[in-house]
Scaffold this motif. Structure first.
Motif, PDB file in Angstrom:
ATOM      1  N   GLU A 260      -5.544  17.774  -5.111  1.00  0.00           N
ATOM      2  CA  GLU A 260      -4.108  17.707  -4.792  1.00  0.00           C
ATOM      3  C   GLU A 260      -3.692  18.901  -3.947  1.00  0.00           C
ATOM      4  O   GLU A 260      -3.000  18.755  -2.946  1.00  0.00           O
ATOM      5  N   LEU A 261      -4.129  20.097  -4.381  1.00  0.00           N
ATOM      6  CA  LEU A 261      -3.814  21.303  -3.606  1.00  0.00           C
ATOM      7  C   LEU A 261      -4.341  21.173  -2.183  1.00  0.00           C
ATOM      8  O   LEU A 261      -3.731  21.665  -1.234  1.00  0.00           O
ATOM      9  N   ALA A 262      -5.482  20.492  -2.057  1.00  0.00           N
ATOM     10  CA  ALA A 262      -6.162  20.395  -0.754  1.00  0.00           C
ATOM     11  C   ALA A 262      -5.475  19.412   0.184  1.00  0.00           C
ATOM     12  O   ALA A 262      -5.763  19.401   1.384  1.00  0.00           O
ATOM     13  N   ASN A 263      -4.568  18.604  -0.346  1.00  0.00           N
ATOM     14  CA  ASN A 263      -3.886  17.612   0.496  1.00  0.00           C
ATOM     15  C   ASN A 263      -3.222  18.229   1.722  1.00  0.00           C
ATOM     16  O   ASN A 263      -3.134  17.602   2.771  1.00  0.00           O
ATOM     17  N   ASN A 264      -2.757  19.474   1.560  1.00  0.00           N
ATOM     18  CA  ASN A 264      -2.080  20.145   2.680  1.00  0.00           C
ATOM     19  C   ASN A 264      -3.051  20.674   3.733  1.00  0.00           C
ATOM     20  O   ASN A 264      -2.624  21.226   4.738  1.00  0.00           O
TER      21      ASN A 264
END
Ligand SMILES: *Cc1c(COP(=O)(O)O)cnc(C)c1O
Length: 417
Positions: A260-264
């Motif tokens: 989720e954090l990596a989505n950006n």
């Protein structure tokens, strides 16, 4: 379900009774379940979609057959020495999928890794970066590197296996990181690919992992704003396993959280380096009780395995479950200290265990697949145990028991006329 479990009162590794293996191969004996290793690997893979990558940490269990199994699963590898790289190559691993960690890599090791086409060198200090530049220049190569940063989080694990705090020997302090990244980006023979961290081992909650990940993502952003664009972020290993089968790390929750954090950061490939979580619960150490010794206030089971075979209890006060291979009626048994033959008071595998045992019985030390054989030694001139892999109904010897000649190979008597 675990592939190492009791069936009709007998401990089995897959379909094979542990007692049969002890008869066939002798004790002490390391036994691993192939299906359990594959299952553990698949669990990571399932929750870690491509292009993200997994590099098995070789130091947890570096037997060639196990590396071969993982290479066949498409694993990358995390190594900490040239020796481990040689193992990976011999087992059929792809050097381009290997990351090279470790705080004190020698020039020879760096040269060898670059000549083999290593995927990435995880740099642990400013001084190492300069050395890699020099070695790469001599080879007229561009060295692929990542910088290991210390996110300064408390992993709340044993101090000997906590690695991510400011006061550790590992990695570059977050506060010092920017100028070293700039230097790496500017050096002519350095190809700066990424950043990495590894905050420790046997970590039982997602919190410190996610905390570290957030700090690392923030660093990626700060670097981007300085014009330094990374292509990967390696978040290390350290996933705790349930030695006591009570609390367990919610791995899926952590992996989801990181993704989720990596989505950006859609251009960033994420990497993980699981070691223990792949092999620990896939292995046992089978040992035989030599003697029972009872004193006024203590009962000892003196066994044929010692700290030279399995060091973790002595080194970290690690707790391993110890079970009788043949389940006994009186399940709670008596309180017993399970101690080994090495001439050290610290040579024990478990204190105050409820066991009903007599001389000649077989015991199994559970969760011994990680940091078991790889930490073994010849202390007290004790031969290292054999290693056996179970695949369905069959057992395969994947390392022969050492002989006396193996142990003294390379030693020389002084010349006398
Ligand atoms: C030891 C180590 C690992 C593996 O740790 P586990 O606790 O076995 O998952 C991963 N990365 C690095 C850099 C290590 O030193």
């Amino acid at each position: 379900m675990n592939y190492i479990d009791f069936k009709q009162g007998q401990l089995h590794v897959e379909q094979v009774p542990a007692s049969q293996l002890a008869e066939q191969y002798g004790t002490p004996l390391y036994v691993y379940s192939k299906s359990q290793i594959i299952k553990n690997w698949q669990l990571f893979k399932q929750h870690w979609p491509k292009p993200h990558r997994l590099c098995y940490a070789v130091k947890a269990n570096s037997n060639l057959a196990i590396l071969q199994l993982l290479a066949e699963q498409g694993a990358g590898f995390d190594i900490v020495s040239a020796g481990e790289l040689k193992r990976v190559l011999k087992a059929g691993g792809d050097p381009a999928s290997v990351v090279f960690s470790g705080v004190a890599k020698s020039e020879d090791e760096l040269r060898f890794a670059l000549q083999q086409g290593i995927g990435c060198i995880n740099v642990e200090s400013a001084a190492e970066l300069e050395r890699i530049q020099q070695v790469a220049a001599e080879l007229s190569q561009s060295a692929p590197v990542s910088l290991r940063v210390n996110p300064d989080v408390d992993a709340k694990t044993h101090p000997y296996i906590a690695t991510g705090m400011k006061a550790n020997k590992f990695g570059i302090a977050m506060a010092d990181a920017m100028p070293i990244f700039k230097r790496a980006a500017a050096l002519p023979n350095i190809n700066l690919l990424g950043a990495d961290c590894h905050i420790g081992s046997q970590i039982m909650s997602s919190e410190p992992f996610l905390d570290a990940a957030k700090r690392m993502f923030k660093l990626v952003e700060e670097l981007a704003s300085e014009g330094i664009k990374l292509s990967h972020l390696d978040l290390g290993g350290g996933f705790g396993i349930s030695y006591e089968e009570t609390d367990r790390l919610d791995l899926e929750n952590y992996l989801k959280g990181v993704l989720e954090l990596a989505n950006n950061y859609p251009e960033l490939t994420l990497m993980l380096e699981p070691g223990r979580a792949i092999v620990a619960d896939a292995g046992i150490l089978i040992t035989r009780v030599e003697y029972i010794k009872a004193t006024d206030d203590k009962r000892f089971a003196l066994i044929d395995a010692g700290m030279n075979d399995l060091l973790r209890p002595s080194l970290y006060q690690a707790w391993h479950d110890i079970v009788a291979v043949q389940e006994t009626q009186n399940a709670r048994g008596q309180l017993v200290d399970v101690v080994g033959p090495v001439c050290e008071t610290g040579c024990f595998l478990g204190h105050a265990r409820h066991l009903t045992v007599k001389s000649g019985d077989l015991l199994a030390v559970k969760h011994a697949g990680a940091y078991g054989f790889t930490m073994s030694s010849n202390y007290n001139t004790r031969a290292k145990p054999a290693e056996v892999l179970i695949d369905q109904g069959s057992s395969y010897i994947i390392r022969e028991r050492e002989t006396f000649d193996d142990m003294v190979r390379g030693e020389r008597l002084l010349k006398r006329t």
